[in-house]
Scaffold this active site. Structure first.
Site, PDB file in Angstrom:
ATOM      1  N   SER A   1       0.846  -1.065   0.118  1.00 34.85           N
ATOM      2  CA  SER A   1       0.029   0.010   0.013  1.00 34.85           C
ATOM      3  C   SER A   1       0.883   1.148  -0.101  1.00 34.85           C
ATOM      4  O   SER A   1       0.511   2.107  -0.272  1.00 34.85           O
ATOM      5  CB  SER A   1      -0.806   0.002   1.338  1.00 34.85           C
ATOM      6  OG  SER A   1      -1.627  -1.143   1.747  1.00 34.85           O
TER       7      SER A   1
ATOM      8  N   HIS B   1      -0.971  -2.411  -7.099  1.00 34.55           N
ATOM      9  CA  HIS B   1      -1.533  -2.034  -6.255  1.00 34.55           C
ATOM     10  C   HIS B   1      -3.257  -2.340  -6.342  1.00 34.55           C
ATOM     11  O   HIS B   1      -3.822  -1.398  -6.998  1.00 34.55           O
ATOM     12  CB  HIS B   1      -1.271  -0.745  -5.681  1.00 34.55           C
ATOM     13  CG  HIS B   1      -1.836  -0.189  -4.596  1.00 34.55           C
ATOM     14  ND1 HIS B   1      -2.389   1.064  -4.091  1.00 34.55           N
ATOM     15  CD2 HIS B   1      -2.057  -0.955  -3.323  1.00 34.55           C
ATOM     16  CE1 HIS B   1      -2.803   0.993  -2.765  1.00 34.55           C
ATOM     17  NE2 HIS B   1      -2.937  -0.129  -2.484  1.00 34.55           N
TER      18      HIS B   1
ATOM     19  N   GLU C   1      -3.368   0.280  -9.229  1.00 39.01           N
ATOM     20  CA  GLU C   1      -2.714   1.318  -9.257  1.00 39.01           C
ATOM     21  C   GLU C   1      -0.955   0.458  -9.519  1.00 39.01           C
ATOM     22  O   GLU C   1      -0.768  -0.188  -9.151  1.00 39.01           O
ATOM     23  CB  GLU C   1      -2.455   2.116  -8.182  1.00 39.01           C
ATOM     24  CG  GLU C   1      -1.946   3.534  -8.079  1.00 39.01           C
ATOM     25  CD  GLU C   1      -2.009   3.981  -6.632  1.00 39.01           C
ATOM     26  OE1 GLU C   1      -1.972   3.401  -5.699  1.00 39.01           O
ATOM     27  OE2 GLU C   1      -2.171   5.293  -6.490  1.00 39.01           O
TER      28      GLU C   1
ATOM     29  N   ASN D   1      -3.471   6.128  -1.838  1.00 41.47           N
ATOM     30  CA  ASN D   1      -3.120   6.096  -0.102  1.00 41.47           C
ATOM     31  C   ASN D   1      -2.724   7.460   0.421  1.00 41.47           C
ATOM     32  O   ASN D   1      -2.762   7.753   1.631  1.00 41.47           O
ATOM     33  CB  ASN D   1      -2.605   5.141   0.424  1.00 41.47           C
ATOM     34  CG  ASN D   1      -3.299   3.687   0.192  1.00 41.47           C
ATOM     35  OD1 ASN D   1      -4.454   3.719   0.447  1.00 41.47           O
ATOM     36  ND2 ASN D   1      -2.706   2.747  -0.032  1.00 41.47           N
TER      37      ASN D   1
HETATM   38  P1  NAI Z   1      -3.958  -9.622   5.795  1.00 40.17           P
HETATM   39  O1  NAI Z   1      -3.180  -9.644   7.107  1.00 40.17           O
HETATM   40  O2  NAI Z   1      -5.298  -9.970   5.540  1.00 40.17           O
HETATM   41  O3  NAI Z   1      -3.029 -10.887   4.743  1.00 40.17           O
HETATM   42  C1  NAI Z   1      -1.486 -11.194   5.050  1.00 40.17           C
HETATM   43  C2  NAI Z   1      -1.346 -12.553   4.811  1.00 40.17           C
HETATM   44  O4  NAI Z   1      -0.082 -12.536   4.599  1.00 40.17           O
HETATM   45  C3  NAI Z   1      -1.724 -13.307   5.836  1.00 40.17           C
HETATM   46  O5  NAI Z   1      -2.613 -14.592   5.771  1.00 40.17           O
HETATM   47  C4  NAI Z   1      -0.289 -13.767   6.444  1.00 40.17           C
HETATM   48  O6  NAI Z   1      -0.155 -14.938   7.109  1.00 40.17           O
HETATM   49  C5  NAI Z   1       0.512 -13.880   5.122  1.00 40.17           C
HETATM   50  N1  NAI Z   1       1.903 -13.778   5.493  1.00 40.17           N
HETATM   51  C6  NAI Z   1       2.410 -12.979   6.063  1.00 40.17           C
HETATM   52  N2  NAI Z   1       3.918 -13.229   6.110  1.00 40.17           N
HETATM   53  C7  NAI Z   1       4.109 -13.904   5.076  1.00 40.17           C
HETATM   54  C8  NAI Z   1       5.277 -14.942   4.330  1.00 40.17           C
HETATM   55  N3  NAI Z   1       6.396 -14.583   4.506  1.00 40.17           N
HETATM   56  N4  NAI Z   1       4.779 -15.640   3.157  1.00 40.17           N
HETATM   57  C9  NAI Z   1       3.671 -16.017   3.094  1.00 40.17           C
HETATM   58  N5  NAI Z   1       2.269 -15.272   3.817  1.00 40.17           N
HETATM   59  C10 NAI Z   1       2.717 -14.500   4.435  1.00 40.17           C
HETATM   60  O7  NAI Z   1      -3.327  -8.400   5.089  1.00 40.17           O
HETATM   61  P2  NAI Z   1      -4.109  -7.707   3.645  1.00 40.17           P
HETATM   62  O8  NAI Z   1      -5.079  -6.679   3.887  1.00 40.17           O
HETATM   63  O9  NAI Z   1      -4.488  -8.564   2.524  1.00 40.17           O
HETATM   64  O10 NAI Z   1      -2.880  -6.747   3.089  1.00 40.17           O
HETATM   65  C11 NAI Z   1      -1.816  -7.609   2.222  1.00 40.17           C
HETATM   66  C12 NAI Z   1      -0.982  -6.758   1.518  1.00 40.17           C
HETATM   67  O11 NAI Z   1      -1.833  -5.913   0.672  1.00 40.17           O
HETATM   68  C13 NAI Z   1      -0.355  -5.343   2.373  1.00 40.17           C
HETATM   69  O12 NAI Z   1       0.999  -5.062   1.827  1.00 40.17           O
HETATM   70  C14 NAI Z   1      -1.189  -4.236   2.410  1.00 40.17           C
HETATM   71  O13 NAI Z   1      -0.767  -3.052   2.591  1.00 40.17           O
HETATM   72  C15 NAI Z   1      -1.623  -4.200   0.914  1.00 40.17           C
HETATM   73  N6  NAI Z   1      -3.209  -3.878   0.805  1.00 40.17           N
HETATM   74  C16 NAI Z   1      -4.094  -3.929   1.408  1.00 40.17           C
HETATM   75  C17 NAI Z   1      -5.276  -3.521   1.202  1.00 40.17           C
HETATM   76  C18 NAI Z   1      -6.389  -3.456   2.222  1.00 40.17           C
HETATM   77  O14 NAI Z   1      -7.505  -2.898   1.770  1.00 40.17           O
HETATM   78  N7  NAI Z   1      -6.462  -4.312   3.458  1.00 40.17           N
HETATM   79  C19 NAI Z   1      -5.722  -2.416   0.162  1.00 40.17           C
HETATM   80  C20 NAI Z   1      -4.307  -2.539  -0.903  1.00 40.17           C
HETATM   81  C21 NAI Z   1      -3.166  -3.152  -0.493  1.00 40.17           C
END
Ligand code: NAI
Length: 290
Positions: free
Chosen positions: A119, A140, A152, A190
């Site tokens: 993000s 993104h 993005e 963002n």
């Molecule tokens: P989340 O917390 O729902 O999911 C993250 C997942 O990654 C978890 O299942 C975790 O177990 C896994 N994980 C952590 N370290 C790992 C590794 N080394 N190898 C494999 N899996 C691993 O987080 P979310 O919301 O899906 O965000 C993920 C990314 O997307 C972040 O970088 C966030 O900034 C970005 N993002 C989030 C948005 C949102 O609205 N939540 C929108 C756009 C981008």
């Protein structure tokens, strides 16, 4: 270079959505997370989401079944070794992402492209952990991925034209509209959105109004489809905090200082919808219950 097989790392809210739209677009998908339980949670959210498309008639049974059959899951990074493109969607924590990209760089074919769904972390800095900064890019997606049209696309300082074109094409094939932006903290989406969410949280802290009232003001008065606190809960308060910290560090101005209430809620484990409680409460399916 033709992209056929896509690796998605992280089966959370974003990774599951990305895996789904990639599979619906006809790509072979390998979804990786750290534990089997996280993969199962990701897969059930994909099944729920794609099931709704079937119910609504937006997808026929054959397309539904074929998309699900294109997704395999794994806890082993090595199972991604023959992917043409790997999209990273793990926690918004720079050292963890850097470590992962170093490992991926060593594992993948030299021609493979690496993309991050970060993000806010600079793409150029993530790319520098690899020996392929020209084939590294930001992709993104917006949340919820299956519904939101925008991707993005962020070029790092050294990203080459062929990589950019390949990723623009993948985004279009997923039915998205890609928009190219340059690599500055928070990119465009963002940098503009998060200070607004942070300000709404500051209003709660100062007692200006209740979360419900703040959300109503922005929905009814500004025509936003979702109030800022509902949206912050939806994004995840930990992710919101990480983005504000990146904006604050990267741009320096105090207007990007994370609200102390946001920091305190994250410390308390109130992460929003994904943890069952943030500004509102949620049941285990993520529906608001109060
Ligand atoms: P989340 O917390 O729902 O999911 C993250 C997942 O990654 C978890 O299942 C975790 O177990 C896994 N994980 C952590 N370290 C790992 C590794 N080394 N190898 C494999 N899996 C691993 O987080 P979310 O919301 O899906 O965000 C993920 C990314 O997307 C972040 O970088 C966030 O900034 C970005 N993002 C989030 C948005 C949102 O609205 N939540 C929108 C756009 C981008």
């Amino acid at each position: 270079m033709e992209i056929r097989k896509i690796g998605v790392i992280g089966a959370g809210q974003m990774g599951a959505g990305i895996a789904q739209v990639a599979a619906q677009a006809g790509y072979t998908v390998v979804l990786r997370d750290l534990e089997q339980a996280f993969l199962e949670r990701g897969l059930s959210s994909i099944k729920r989401s794609i099931g709704k498309l079937l119910e609504k008639g937006k997808l026929d049974q054959q397309a539904h079944d074929a998309a699900l059959a294109r997704i395999t899951t794994t806890t082993h990074l090595s199972d991604l070794n023959d992917c043409d493109l790997v999209i990273e969607a793990i926690v918004e924590h720079e050292p963890t992402k850097l470590e992962l990209f170093r490992e991926l760089d060593a594992l993948l074919q030299p021609a493979a492209i690496l993309a991050s769904n970060t993000s806010s972390i600079p793409i150029t800095r993530l790319a520098s952990a690899t020996r392929r900064p020209e084939r590294f890019i930001g992709m993104h997606f917006m949340n919820p991925v299956p519904l939101m049209e925008l991707v993005e696309v962020i070029r790092g300082h050294l990203t080459d034209e062929a990589t950019t074109q390949a990723v623009l094409e993948v985004a279009r094939r997923m039915g998205k509209t890609p928009v190219e932006v340059n690599d500055y903290p928070g990119f465009v989406s963002n940098r503009i959105l998060l200070p607004m969410l942070n300000e709404a949280i500051q209003c709660v802290m100062e007692g200006v109004a209740t979360p419900e009232a703040i959300d109503q003001v922005m929905k009814l008065g500004m025509n936003h489809p979702m109030g800022p606190l509902t949206l912050a809960d939806f994004i995840g308060l930990d992710t919101c905090l990480s983005i504000m910290e990146v904006l604050h560090r990267g741009l320096g101005d105090d207007k990007y200082r994370p609200s102390p209430l946001l920091r305190k809620m994250v410390q308390a484990g109130l992460l929003g919808r994904k943890s069952g409680r943030g500004f509102y409460r949620y049941d285990e399916k993520g529906n608001k219950i109060g």
